[in-house]
Design an enzyme around this catalytic site. Sequence first.
Site, PDB file in Angstrom:
ATOM      1  N   CYS A  62     -12.908  23.681  10.784  1.00  0.00           N
ATOM      2  CA  CYS A  62     -13.425  23.508  12.134  1.00  0.00           C
ATOM      3  C   CYS A  62     -12.614  24.295  13.166  1.00  0.00           C
ATOM      4  O   CYS A  62     -11.394  24.110  13.271  1.00  0.00           O
ATOM      5  CB  CYS A  62     -13.417  22.023  12.497  1.00  0.00           C
ATOM      6  SG  CYS A  62     -13.823  21.678  14.215  1.00  0.00           S
ATOM      7  N   TYR A 194     -22.590  28.849  17.482  1.00  0.00           N
ATOM      8  CA  TYR A 194     -23.326  27.675  17.009  1.00  0.00           C
ATOM      9  C   TYR A 194     -24.737  27.642  17.597  1.00  0.00           C
ATOM     10  O   TYR A 194     -25.701  27.268  16.916  1.00  0.00           O
ATOM     11  CB  TYR A 194     -22.581  26.391  17.375  1.00  0.00           C
ATOM     12  CG  TYR A 194     -21.384  26.125  16.502  1.00  0.00           C
ATOM     13  CD1 TYR A 194     -21.481  25.326  15.373  1.00  0.00           C
ATOM     14  CD2 TYR A 194     -20.149  26.692  16.801  1.00  0.00           C
ATOM     15  CE1 TYR A 194     -20.388  25.086  14.564  1.00  0.00           C
ATOM     16  CE2 TYR A 194     -19.045  26.467  16.000  1.00  0.00           C
ATOM     17  CZ  TYR A 194     -19.170  25.657  14.872  1.00  0.00           C
ATOM     18  OH  TYR A 194     -18.078  25.443  14.068  1.00  0.00           O
TER      19      TYR A 194
END
Length: 328
Positions: A62, A194
């Site tokens: 992440c 994203y």
Amino acid sequence: MGYLRDGQWCDRWDYTRKDGSFDRWTTGFRNWITPDGSTGPGGDRGFAAEAGRYHLYVSYACPWAHRALIFRALKGLKDIVGVSVVHPEMLAEGWSFGTGFPGATGDRVAGQAHLRDVYLRVDPGMSGRVTVPVLWDTKEQTIVSNESAEIIRMFNSAFDGITGNTDDYAPEALRAQIETVNARIYDTVNNGVYKAGFATSQDAYDAAVGPLFDTFDWIEDRLSRQRYLVGARITEADWRLFTTLIRFDKVYECHFKCNRRRIVDYPQLWAYTRELYQWPGVAETVDFDHICRHYYYSHDMINPSRIIPVGPDLDLAAPHGRDALPVA
């Protein structure tokens, strides 16, 4: 990619709007660690900086958690703040503490099975996403924060009196510039990849991918004239950008369809990425095995075959050549 609703786990994708655009949910725990425990810039209360009291839950995959790992290294906090690393596969049960992958540590605090169990210890009826990083207080058995932007600000200064490390990556004199740069890079780059990758309509994808590469062009020009994003001094803004850059050619270019250009195609951006990777303590926070396994294996709505591409060979140890630019 599930979430909690009234304390129950819901295994479903729920992160796109009706128009097909990506909807990033906000974080829910926003307290602060301060040197004396006084209330910080946000949250209901403050937590006092103490060695050994706090624990960081992260994923190597992440980019938001990676920020916190970098600041833990930069600020000499590895012996002060413990860390647990989740398994890179985020499947039907969300982030797990499985140890069947090199580098996945399990839950070193309470031996729990899933990251959601950390959240449910604080609020058994919680509704919301279960994200990393999580900054946990082992003394009061509660979550201090799960907002990465604020965790790195805490790490930047709260423990200076304990470690003696007074390096400042968000100096007050540069704060306004840092915030302006952060805002653009967050919207179009950090979150922009994203928005492109999780778009489920052509319009939503086009609206994300254009600004992403416009910002890369803007950064490339900026870095041709100065060493770092806000001038001659490295700051928080650089590290926030780095966690996207280091993943880009391995993952985002292919998996998230951000393929107009690669980072290696930008002379300044690529040299800058290598410089930051070579910064003392930073390379050990980068784990491409976790990064590639997570994205290509977890996101079966994008990659249903779960085939992990061989990926490019990146010579991150090559000389970066940016020493000629002035530094503060």
